[in-house]
Design a protein around this motif. Structure first.
Motif, short mmCIF file in Angstrom:
data_model
loop_
_atom_site.label_atom_id
_atom_site.label_comp_id
_atom_site.label_asym_id
_atom_site.label_seq_id
_atom_site.Cartn_x
_atom_site.Cartn_y
_atom_site.Cartn_z
N HIS A 1 14.10 -3.01 -6.81
CA HIS A 1 12.96 -3.82 -7.25
C HIS A 1 13.23 -5.31 -7.08
N LEU A 2 14.45 -5.74 -7.42
CA LEU A 2 14.81 -7.14 -7.26
C LEU A 2 14.85 -7.53 -5.78
N VAL A 3 15.36 -6.63 -4.94
CA VAL A 3 15.39 -6.90 -3.49
C VAL A 3 13.98 -7.02 -2.94
N TYR A 4 13.08 -6.16 -3.39
CA TYR A 4 11.70 -6.21 -2.90
C TYR A 4 10.98 -7.49 -3.35
N CYS B 1 0.84 -1.21 0.00
CA CYS B 1 0.00 0.00 0.00
C CYS B 1 0.87 1.25 0.00
N LEU B 2 1.94 1.24 0.81
CA LEU B 2 2.87 2.38 0.79
C LEU B 2 3.52 2.53 -0.58
N LEU B 3 3.86 1.40 -1.20
CA LEU B 3 4.44 1.47 -2.55
C LEU B 3 3.45 2.06 -3.54
N GLN B 4 2.16 1.68 -3.43
CA GLN B 4 1.16 2.26 -4.33
C GLN B 4 1.04 3.76 -4.15
N GLY C 1 13.49 0.42 0.60
CA GLY C 1 14.47 0.75 -0.45
C GLY C 1 13.80 1.10 -1.76
N LEU C 2 12.78 0.35 -2.14
CA LEU C 2 12.08 0.64 -3.40
C LEU C 2 11.31 1.96 -3.31
N LEU C 3 10.76 2.29 -2.13
CA LEU C 3 10.07 3.57 -1.97
C LEU C 3 11.04 4.74 -2.20
N ARG C 4 12.20 4.66 -1.56
CA ARG C 4 13.19 5.74 -1.75
C ARG C 4 13.64 5.82 -3.20
N ASP D 1 19.35 2.45 -12.30
CA ASP D 1 20.04 1.23 -11.84
C ASP D 1 19.72 0.95 -10.37
N LYS D 2 19.72 1.97 -9.55
CA LYS D 2 19.41 1.79 -8.14
C LYS D 2 17.98 1.29 -7.96
#
Length: 991
Positions: free
Chosen positions: A676-679, A623-626, A688-691, A670-671
């Motif tokens: 995205h792969l880590v998530y 939800c935070l990612l959305q 990390g993906l949010l930042r 790239d970051k």
């Protein structure tokens, strides 16, 4: 004069229909005979003037559609005149709102023409083209919506029941209709925002004709927006009553539209033009809270009132052949061909005059009646709107009261059922009454509870990290439980072994008891045999021997009986101990099994709780990612809007800055891909993906905006490619963010297309860079020292040449070339002071870096310093060369003056370049400034001396020999020869 419009007025005035018909026929016959050419001209251009909106609307009602309107509208020059296109959109909007119901269907067939017109003007940079494109888009959405939902008229004046019935109860259908309403309102608000922004950019006021031309089409737009807002609120509440958990995006979009609508209404309410035309309602400070069902009762419908709106009553007019339209022949031809002119001419003229006088008398009365009726209609409409709002409010209060009464009735029934057999039934009734009185307090408590829920919801977000900690502690507890389970199993096994040992001991004791019993039986048998033997011996033998034997046997019997009793007591005690131990072992086994079962249950509960917490954590993280993705989409869309914004055309950016932004954006891509792969590997943490998404959206938007700004100063072909690349980058960014926003497409989200477009923007920016940068930054440090040394050497050589050439020339006038040597010496001192100050600047500012690295880091400043030193050396050399040319009569004194000014200017440039990095309190900076002032003084001396010498050797005209004697003439000739010889001698050292 429009006869079709004034005909109902004549009918009300009480005039005779026959006289009116005769008058109309005569007037039209005369006008047709005199002005037939003018009528044809008016028929061809009447639509371009757009001054008869009300006639068009009335014509659509008479015709029952808009076919005639479109037959004329298709011939308008809409593709060549933006002003006509803007007014055409306004007339079409009025026709869709106030025209006949079939006008929407007839216009929808021409929707493609309106859309093509909007696309055409959207691609042209015209002052009205952009707003024409937005208006055409809005009208197309309006026609599509009303063509799909035919129960809702074009003016949107439909009841709430009609709208909810049209939406239905299916979740998908309600959701689609809500999206259509939001798109409908969004297009209108964008048009209004663009119109107001252009009004501000052009500096036009609402009271001027130019301002009113732009603002007039916003009046029907305000009426539409009020209804669209009301319908959207009703459907949003209906959606939240069905499934409130999946409507986060709809709530965010409605909040943005509410903010835009509030700003539009507030801005329009402040303008003088709208104050006298329309009454705009006030919207609440915040949008409705759709998550709270009781907020629907607090919602009030916004009502727009138009004080000057004309309300025409529909009247049934008897069909008259004089005013029927023909498909092939205009109306005035039909009237002119009717046989109504058989009366004598004089009679017709007298009747015409009398009717004209009656009309003049009735006109003021009709105007008064019309004004009074208009005022009454306005007041009644306002009163009706107020009553409708009050009725709506009372209806909501009634619904709330009915719900509360139903709850109270259920509570009273429950109390009656539970208190039938109780003596205190009256007390229960009194409590029910008190509950009924406290029902109003519950509403306030519910409000407080809602506020607490909101705060608790915010606290839940803060407890997200604590949940992770709880999961780790839960895992530790689970490990402890497993260890305790193993310990209990080992103890249970020991108890089982002890129980088996005790059973073995009991078996041995039973064997011993059986052996003792057998011995006791054998002893008793021997005793019986001994008694029998004793009796026999008493009869046969002596008594003394028998007595002694009997005494020994009795003693042995007592010993044996004593041992038997001791063994029986010991056996009983052992049996009791075995029973106690067995019972304790049984209790321990039961307790262990119960503890083991409870531990198994706790372990299962803990595992279920961990699964629920992990699922909840994943949902919250997504939800935070959305939310972050929605914000990123807004940033990208804002950047794309700036690309097409005509105001942004004035913004210009450099290719170097674009290259810098593009390189940083590539790094952020790239970051983001790594995050995205880590998530995907761990859905429990999306920080990390949010930042990465937030940083990427800002950098990508910055790259798009600066790419568009750079294209404004680039050549046409490169500018087009750069603009297309920016748009492609925005489209790919939006597609990637869309994939991130949904669970189904999260796996396949790939930013490779974005990376490719950004690399293309980077390549275009590098192509637009200036091509004259031949010197590398690493070479700047050595170039500074070389240029300073070269400048100092050139100045020293010039001073040496000047010291060897102090001469006199021309007419015996003494010209000291030492005045040229002085500025060169001053320039040499200036260069020396600048070199010393430069060393101090480098030593104080380079830190741990080398001198070359310092110059490379400050490349722009270094290039300015090199340019200034080159200018100083060139000016000194040029001054000496100009002096040589003047002496050789190949130059002019103006060259010396220009070189002096050039030395002064280049000196100021060198001082300014050195002063940028120097400390204000540096003593060498003060020395440099003093040397600069000395150079300026010496240059001024050279200029003044040159001008003075030029004045002394200037030619005063041709000599007159007529008045000279022969001796004076010879004297002048000898002096001229001497001057010539001296001049040639003076030229020898210079050559």
């Amino acid at each position: 004069m429009n006869f079709c419009t004034i005909h109902p007025i004549w009918m009300k005035s009480g005039l005779k229909v026959k006289n009116i018909s005769l008058l109309i026929i005569n007037m039209i016959t005369d006008w047709h005979r005199k002005y037939s050419g003018l009528f044809r001209l008016c028929a061809s251009v009447c639509w371009s003037l757009l001054d008869s909106c009300e006639d068009i609307i009335m014509g659509s009602h008479k015709e029952g559609g808009a076919s005639t309107f479109w037959s004329y509208a298709l011939n308008l020059p809409l593709s060549s005149n933006s002003m006509i296109s803007w007014k055409f959109c306004y007339v079409l909007h009025k026709l869709l709102r106030d025209g006949h119901r079939n006008a929407v269907a007839d216009s929808y067939r021409r929707c493609r023409n309106v859309k093509d017109m909007g696309v055409l003007w959207g691609n042209l940079h015209d002052r009205y083209g952009h707003i024409v494109a937005l208006s055409a888009k809005y009208l197309c959405l309006k026609m599509e919506f009303h063509a799909k939902h035919k129960v809702i008229p074009g003016n949107l004046e439909a009841s709430d029941e009609t709208v909810e019935r049209e939406a239905g109860t299916d979740m998908t259908k309600v959701l689609d209709m809500t999206n259509e309403l939001l798109d409908y309102m969004d297009a209108g608000l964008k048009m209004a925002e663009t119109v107001l922004r252009q009004l501000d950019a052009n500096g036009a006021k609402s009271t001027t004709p130019a301002g009113q031309c732009r603002l007039t089409p916003l009046i029907p737009l305000i009426l539409d927006c009020s209804f669209l807002y009301h319908f959207s609120v009703r459907l949003m509440f209906k959606l939240h009553s069905i499934a409130p958990d999946v409507l986060l995006g709809h709530r965010e979009r409605f909040r943005d539209l509410f903010t835009s609508l509030t700003q539009f209404f507030d801005r329009a309410r402040e303008m003088e033009f709208f104050k006298s035309v329309i009454q705009i309602p006030d919207l609440p400070d915040a949008p409705p809270n759709f998550l709270r069902a009781a907020a629907l009762a607090e919602y009030k419908k916004p009502v727009v009132v138009m004080p000057g709106e004309e309300q025409h009553e529909e009247e049934e007019v008897e069909p008259q052949p004089e005013f029927r339209e023909s498909a092939q022949i205009p109306q005035y031809y039909l009237l002119s061909q009717m046989g109504g002119s058989e009366a004598p001419v004089e009679q017709r003229e007298t009747e015409t005059e009398s009717l004209r006088r009656e009309l003049e008398v009735l006109k003021p009365e009709l105007q008064l009646i019309k004004n009074e009726a208009q005022r009454c209609v306005t007041e009644l409409k306002a009163q009706v709107n107020r009553l409708e709002a009050e009725v709506e409010e009372q209806r909501t209060h009634k619904q709330v009261a009915m719900v509360e009464n139903e709850h109270l009735r259920m509570e009273v029934e429950a109390l009656r059922c539970t208190n039938v057999a109780n003596v205190g039934a009256q007390i229960g009734y009194k409590e029910a009454d008190s509950r009924a009185q406290a029902a109003e307090l519950r509403f306030t408590q519910l409000k407080e509870r809602h506020a607490e829920l909101v705060t608790s919801h915010a606290d839940l977000m803060k407890k997200n990290a604590e949940t992770v900690k709880m999961l780790s502690s839960t895992k530790q507890d689970q490990d402890d439980l497993l260890r305790a389970k193993k310990q209990l199993e080992s103890e249970l096994e020991n108890l089982r072994q002890q129980s088996s040992n005790m059973l073995a001991i009991n078996a041995e004791q039973k064997l011993e008891i059986d052996r003792l019993r057998r011995e006791l039986d054998s002893t008793r048998a021997e005793l019986m045999r001994a008694n029998s033997a004793l009796q026999s011996k008493e009869m046969v033998g002596s008594g003394t021997q028998l007595n002694s034997t009997l005494a020994g046997l009795q003693a042995e019997r007592e010993v044996l009986l004593r041992s038997v009793r001791e063994q029986e007591a010991e056996l009983n005690s052992l049996r009791q101990q075995a029973q106690l131990h067995h019972s304790s072992m049984e209790q321990e086994r039961q307790r262990s099994s119960m503890e083991l079962g409870s531990l198994h249950a706790q372990l299962q509960q803990q595992a279920c709780r961990e699964g629920e917490l992990a699922q909840k954590l994943q949902e919250e993280q997504f939800c935070l990612l959305q939310c972050a993705v929605v914000e990123a989409e807004g940033i990208i869309l804002d950047a794309v809007a700036k690309v097409d914004d005509p105001i942004h055309v004035r913004c210009i950016s450099s290719p170097d800055y674009l290259v810098n932004r593009a390189e940083i954006t590539l790094g952020s891509i790239d970051k983001m891909q790594q995050s995205h792969l880590v998530y995907l590997g761990n859905r429990n943490d999306a920080s990390g993906l949010l930042r990465a998404v937030t940083q990427f959206s800002h950098l990508a938007a910055d790259t798009i905006v600066n790419g568009a700004a750079t294209s404004h100063s680039a050549p046409t072909d490169q500018a087009d490619r750069l603009t297309d690349s920016c748009r492609d980058c925005a489209n790919h960014c939006l597609q990637f963010l869309k994939d991130l926003k949904f669970q189904a497409s999260l796996q396949r989200a790939d930013p490779s297309a974005i990376r490719y477009t950004v690399q293309r923007i980077l390549a275009l920016g590098q192509d637009l860079r200036p091509k004259g940068q031949d010197v590398l930054k690493e070479e700047l440090g050595s170039m500074v020292d070389k240029e300073m040394i070269a400048t100092s050497t050139a100045i020293e050589e010039a001073v040496l040449r000047m010291d060897s050439c102090t001469i006199f020339y021309e007419l015996g006038i003494r010209f000291h070339f030492i005045c040229l040597c002085s500025p060169l010496q001053a320039v040499h001192m200036l260069v020396t002071a600048a070199t010393d100050l430069q060393k101090d600047i480098v030593e104080g500012g380079r830190g741990a870096a080398s001198v070359t690295e310092f110059y490379a880091k400050n490349s722009r400043w270094t290039e300015g310093l090199i340019s200034a030193s080159k200018a100083v050396g060139w000016g000194a050399t040029q001054l000496l060369d100009s002096a040589d040319r003047v002496v050789g009569e190949n130059g002019t004194y103006e060259e010396l003056i220009a070189c002096s000014h050039e030395i002064a200017g280049s000196t100021a440039q060198l001082v300014a370049a050195s002063k940028v990095k120097a400390d204000r309190n540096n003593k060498k900076l003060k020395t440099l400034q003093q040397a600069s002032r000395h150079v300026n003084d010496m240059a001024a001396v050279v200029v003044s001396s040159t001008k003075h010498g030029q004045m002394q050797i200037s030619d005063h005209g041709v000599m007159d020999f007529s008045g000279m004697s022969l001796i004076k003439l010879k004297k002048e000739e000898m002096e001229a020869q001497v001057r010539s010889n001296v001049h040639h001698l003076l030229l020898l050292p210079v050559c």
